[in-house]
Scaffold this active site. Sequence first.
Site, mmCIF file in Angstrom:
data_model
loop_
_atom_site.group_PDB
_atom_site.id
_atom_site.type_symbol
_atom_site.label_atom_id
_atom_site.label_comp_id
_atom_site.label_asym_id
_atom_site.label_seq_id
_atom_site.Cartn_x
_atom_site.Cartn_y
_atom_site.Cartn_z
ATOM 1 N N GLU A 1 0.826 -1.219 0.000
ATOM 2 C CA GLU A 1 0.000 0.000 0.000
ATOM 3 C C GLU A 1 0.854 1.261 0.000
ATOM 4 O O GLU A 1 0.494 2.262 -0.606
ATOM 5 C CB GLU A 1 -0.960 0.002 1.194
ATOM 6 C CG GLU A 1 -2.201 -0.845 0.987
ATOM 7 C CD GLU A 1 -1.946 -2.344 1.105
ATOM 8 O OE1 GLU A 1 -0.873 -2.724 1.606
ATOM 9 O OE2 GLU A 1 -2.797 -3.124 0.684
ATOM 10 N N HIS B 1 -9.650 -6.266 9.961
ATOM 11 C CA HIS B 1 -10.342 -6.123 8.665
ATOM 12 C C HIS B 1 -11.756 -5.580 8.839
ATOM 13 O O HIS B 1 -12.605 -5.799 7.981
ATOM 14 C CB HIS B 1 -10.413 -7.475 7.939
ATOM 15 C CG HIS B 1 -9.078 -8.036 7.560
ATOM 16 N ND1 HIS B 1 -8.249 -8.650 8.470
ATOM 17 C CD2 HIS B 1 -8.427 -8.061 6.373
ATOM 18 C CE1 HIS B 1 -7.143 -9.059 7.855
ATOM 19 N NE2 HIS B 1 -7.219 -8.705 6.582
#
Lengths: 325, 432
Positions: free
Chosen positions: A58, A127
């Site tokens: 990322e 998550h």
Amino acid sequence: METSYTEALRRALDEELARDPAVVILGEDVAAGGAFGVTRGLAERYGVERVRNTPISEAAITGLAVGAAVAGLRPVLEVMFIDFITLAMDNLVNQAAKYRYMSGGQLSVPLVVRTQAGAAGGAAAQHSQSLEAWLMHVPGLLVVTPSSPCEAYGLLKAAIRQDDPVVFIEHKRLYSKREDLPASEWVAPLGQARVVRAGVDATVVTYGGMTPLVVDAAARAAAEAGIDAEVIDLRSLVPLDVDTVVQSLQRTHRLLVVHEAVQNGGVGAEVAARVAEVAFDELDAPILRVGAAFTPIPFAPELERAVLPDEQRIVSALLRLVKEA
Amino acid sequence: MPTVPFILPPLGLTTEQAEVVRWLRSEGEQVQEGEPVIEVETDKAVVEVEAPAAGVLQRLVVGAGERVRPGDVLAELGVDAETAAHWLSLGQPGLNPTAAPGGPTSFQGAGTARAAAPAGLVPPVQPQGPAEGSRLRASPAARRLARAHGLPLTAVQGSGPQGRIQLRDVERVIQAAGQPPHDGDLPLVAGQPLPPLRQALVQTLTASARIPQFWIEQAVDCTRLLAGLDELRERWPELPWSVNDLLIKAVACALQVQPRLNCLYRPAPAQTADKAGADLLASPAGRLQPADGVHVGLVVAVADGVVVPVLRAADRLPLPQLAERRAALVQRARTGKLARGEWTGAAVSISNLGATGPDRFQALVLPEQTAMLAVGRIRPVPVVGPDGRVTSQPQMTLTLTVDHRVADGMEAAAFLRSLVEVLVNPAPLWAT
């Protein structure tokens, strides 16, 4: 035609890719559809140059997207889970959000970071988070939180056409929601909240994934307790449309803010403070908030349900706000 | 069982005395806190007085027809020891002045009640109330409303948590002091004092007459309006349709197009409600406040006068709901059952004297409102068509009275034009 949230996002991307050759899509597996299938089929139509798979880093891919934006492209970067945006924060916060300012307006960063947040059953603590308040805290970033298929379609198009970096936060639970989309092209206004349900007894402010839940809760409060609540979907957290909230409060005099993120230091705190600053005299009761408990999201579904706001908790808060507060 | 005096609370800003109409509960009966137990009639309204605490009505001190003043003892209330002690700790007026905490628990306070009248403004019993001398609790919205009406918060009993004064509490006091939900059936008799509602109207209308106002007028072709009303009656035969429903909706539409008239004129804040009329001349610089929605007042005739309930958010109500709400509102106005907030907030009101009324008339603007629409009867009028043929057309004449401090002729004319347009072609009224 009834369209899902996923398909609505895809239509927005498809139309913008067709409209503007500078628009490109970047992200992990986006050529194969991305983590939730939003970009499915776009690589076939526009080629893997414009719908480009990236390595699973990322930090690196956000840097790539910021550079591409500065160089003249309009990248739409997919970050699979907002939980991983921690890895992209330097590039987002210290680079993307700052370039226009640091360059005296010579640079702009027309970047959209598409990501998704929230809990949807057993995705556990790494998550399932809702981290929008962090991003809202950074001058230079826009934060958009679509609450329905129509909103997803219109707001994503608006975000792509923005010349400043936008973090576009989708919600896991919404991907399968369906509704009719406008037949003709529609770009949603950015920075203008939307009254989802009209009412006179209380104002409930929410956004993103909580919106359908709040609308259901308001219907139940009306049916079971005769409480007629007005529901406002903020649509975007930056810019934040306090005016629409205050206009509603001038009718209802009572305010509840609902979000899935933890209450501590959350969007609700910001909304409450802004309202108290400009509309103190409208308040007939303390402002209430409903948010998640201050704890990591548990893996066990029972525990996950226990920490997240649900319809019952919102109805109870409405009752408390109108009858007891 | 210790007894405490049940004292007549303040009844409004200007009310100094009242007459007992009747007891709603009898001697020896158990009453709950907040339960209405006696009706008194002030110069303005018949008011139900609630029990200040749960207990037994041990002795009724006053009877029907007696004159009473705030602070007077109405009855002796037998309460439990805890309530009595709490009552005592609040320094409740009317207590035997020699009684100290832990001292005698039976009080005969009638003689001292009147002398203690100023302290009597403090609400007698506040559940989990603040200790004596602590800050008065009131919501910001309640404080603002009280300020706007020159009402001291000490005159309001709070019903919220820890005795917090809320909007509804202030509205209740304003209602009791100002616009009476009067259920009376008293005929006007020559030589008799005016009935309470008439007396209140004298105040309101005198204030109205001091407003610098002007009138504009226009006739309206009602052909399509009447056809539309017939359609509505056919489609929803169970609803109590009235031409007023379409007029209210049309006024709401016109206010959206011409928001200049959707404003309330607030007198300077220092004025109290009873002085507002007199002070208009002395201090003409009030404030203009946009209405908090598109609300429309409707003048309703009752036994001794008129009341003006307000249909709130008329712009957002589809016609069937509007008709239902209007009918219920008029019913509540006629029976004196208007609830809080049901007579405030409108910038424009409608006065319709009905099918047997005059062809046209002028009405006064209500204080704080911007305009009053006087609606003449619908009548057949000969009209010369473009081909020179004379036909009969149903027409009504609208006379709009406007507060000149708020709006000028051009704005008034634009509003009336919007209104007439939508009445002549009423299709848009069906749209919301």
